[in-house]
Design a protein around this motif. Sequence first.
Motif, PDB file in Angstrom:
ATOM      1  N   VAL A   3       1.000   2.804 -10.887  1.00 29.82           N
ATOM      2  CA  VAL A   3       1.257   2.165 -12.183  1.00 29.82           C
ATOM      3  C   VAL A   3       2.427   1.213 -12.011  1.00 29.82           C
ATOM      4  N   ILE A   4       2.197  -0.088 -12.240  1.00 26.47           N
ATOM      5  CA  ILE A   4       3.204  -1.109 -11.957  1.00 26.47           C
ATOM      6  C   ILE A   4       3.404  -1.983 -13.188  1.00 26.47           C
ATOM      7  N   PRO A   5       4.459  -1.756 -13.985  1.00 25.50           N
ATOM      8  CA  PRO A   5       4.771  -2.677 -15.094  1.00 25.50           C
ATOM      9  C   PRO A   5       5.320  -3.985 -14.544  1.00 25.50           C
ATOM     10  N   VAL A   6       4.866  -5.104 -15.093  1.00 27.36           N
ATOM     11  CA  VAL A   6       5.343  -6.418 -14.650  1.00 27.36           C
ATOM     12  C   VAL A   6       5.622  -7.293 -15.865  1.00 27.36           C
ATOM     13  N   MET A   7       6.629  -8.146 -15.721  1.00 26.97           N
ATOM     14  CA  MET A   7       6.923  -9.146 -16.738  1.00 26.97           C
ATOM     15  C   MET A   7       7.523 -10.369 -16.038  1.00 26.97           C
ATOM     16  N   ASN A   8       6.750 -11.463 -16.025  1.00 26.98           N
ATOM     17  CA  ASN A   8       7.136 -12.689 -15.330  1.00 26.98           C
ATOM     18  C   ASN A   8       7.415 -12.418 -13.850  1.00 26.98           C
ATOM     19  N   GLU A   9       6.429 -11.845 -13.160  1.00 30.43           N
ATOM     20  CA  GLU A   9       6.568 -11.485 -11.747  1.00 30.43           C
ATOM     21  C   GLU A   9       5.470 -12.134 -10.908  1.00 30.43           C
ATOM     22  N   VAL A  10       5.138 -13.394 -11.223  1.00 32.57           N
ATOM     23  CA  VAL A  10       4.049 -14.055 -10.521  1.00 32.57           C
ATOM     24  C   VAL A  10       4.320 -14.141  -9.025  1.00 32.57           C
ATOM     25  N   GLU A  11       5.576 -14.307  -8.625  1.00 36.73           N
ATOM     26  CA  GLU A  11       5.898 -14.444  -7.209  1.00 36.73           C
ATOM     27  C   GLU A  11       5.814 -13.119  -6.458  1.00 36.73           C
ATOM     28  N   ALA A  12       5.863 -12.009  -7.186  1.00 36.88           N
ATOM     29  CA  ALA A  12       5.926 -10.702  -6.529  1.00 36.88           C
ATOM     30  C   ALA A  12       4.569 -10.036  -6.360  1.00 36.88           C
ATOM     31  N   VAL A  13       3.555 -10.501  -7.072  1.00 34.51           N
ATOM     32  CA  VAL A  13       2.269  -9.805  -7.076  1.00 34.51           C
ATOM     33  C   VAL A  13       1.635  -9.786  -5.688  1.00 34.51           C
ATOM     34  N   GLU A  14       1.503 -10.942  -5.049  1.00 35.89           N
ATOM     35  CA  GLU A  14       0.842 -10.998  -3.749  1.00 35.89           C
ATOM     36  C   GLU A  14       1.608 -10.255  -2.652  1.00 35.89           C
ATOM     37  N   PRO A  15       2.944 -10.429  -2.528  1.00 37.95           N
ATOM     38  CA  PRO A  15       3.664  -9.626  -1.530  1.00 37.95           C
ATOM     39  C   PRO A  15       3.527  -8.130  -1.760  1.00 37.95           C
ATOM     40  N   PHE A  16       3.491  -7.714  -3.018  1.00 39.59           N
ATOM     41  CA  PHE A  16       3.325  -6.289  -3.326  1.00 39.59           C
ATOM     42  C   PHE A  16       1.968  -5.789  -2.858  1.00 39.59           C
ATOM     43  N   LEU A  17       0.908  -6.526  -3.172  1.00 41.00           N
ATOM     44  CA  LEU A  17      -0.436  -6.094  -2.778  1.00 41.00           C
ATOM     45  C   LEU A  17      -0.584  -6.089  -1.257  1.00 41.00           C
ATOM     46  N   SER A  18       0.034  -7.047  -0.589  1.00 37.81           N
ATOM     47  CA  SER A  18      -0.017  -7.070   0.877  1.00 37.81           C
ATOM     48  C   SER A  18       0.663  -5.839   1.459  1.00 37.81           C
ATOM     49  N   ALA A  19       1.821  -5.460   0.877  1.00 36.84           N
ATOM     50  CA  ALA A  19       2.534  -4.278   1.360  1.00 36.84           C
ATOM     51  C   ALA A  19       1.737  -3.007   1.090  1.00 36.84           C
TER      52      ALA A  19
END
Length: 332
Positions: free
Chosen positions: A13-29
Amino acid sequence: MTADKDGWTLSLVIPVMNEVEAVEPFLSAIDATLRDVAPRLEILFIDDGSTDGTAEALTAASERDQRVRWLRLTRNFGKEAAMSAGIDHAIGDAVVPMDVDLQDPPELIHEFVHKWRNEGYDMVYGVRGSRHEDTRRKRTSAGLFYSFFNRLSTTTIPSNAGDYRLIDRRIVEALRQLPERSRFMKGLFSWPGYRSVGVYYDRPARQVGNSKFNFWKLWNFALDGLVSFSTWPLRVWSYIGGVVALLSFFYIVILLTKVMIFGSQVPGYASLMTAILFFGGMQLISVGVLGEYISRLFIEAKQRPLYLIEHDSGADRKPLPQARPAVKVDIS
């Protein structure tokens, strides 16, 4: 531990708010470290009113990866409400709330799962062994808060433990029964009880983006936690009032004795103003404490929903595909 032996599901469960730059690095990790952590893996994002391209990034991720699902709230309801929405809608036998900035290292989930499945713990929480990425003021204030909270509240929360943890479905169902609108999730996680254990780790610095918390938000967050889990701020004024009343009684006896022996005396202006200002200040503080509790009663009495969902990418989705057989993780 309620999961089936082979067919269980893990939900992130990952809450996000204005984190467009973090989504892809997170999914890669996640893909690099958790590919075989569970037979089925759900990656559930909660978009808490983002105004950048976060929604588009999550849409693209969910279209190419069946494991990714995301909810969009109608506006920014706050991280605690967004996390509650994720926990309410997660389908996993175990649920792991975590941040998207990779300060919660995904590889730690292997140890969470090991202790949950092999050692029978219902909750496994991460404990920050060091907080070098935080400022000295933040480390000091956090330590004081944990100490102060645990002294006053009947619900004990582990020191230096954040929201990063694995919680069993039994605890998830218990959390879904808690209706309060003022959400202090660290306290709510601890309230149901059950068997739990901490895992120490070094919290790395944030890799992308900026934190959405400032000192004022953290102060209000701490105040919500204290008021939600302790009535001590209310009770203490009964003791203060009793002590002041007792001292006032003795002072009146002294004044009457002096008048009876030495005659009437003209009171001084300074002592009169000191007494007025002191007791006026005490009354204002006590009214402020009452106001904090009354304001929360007012919010609870209105019974408004904790959050509203505008979009659920998984509403019509088929069940998650079976992953490769989960491997037993050797932590030693």
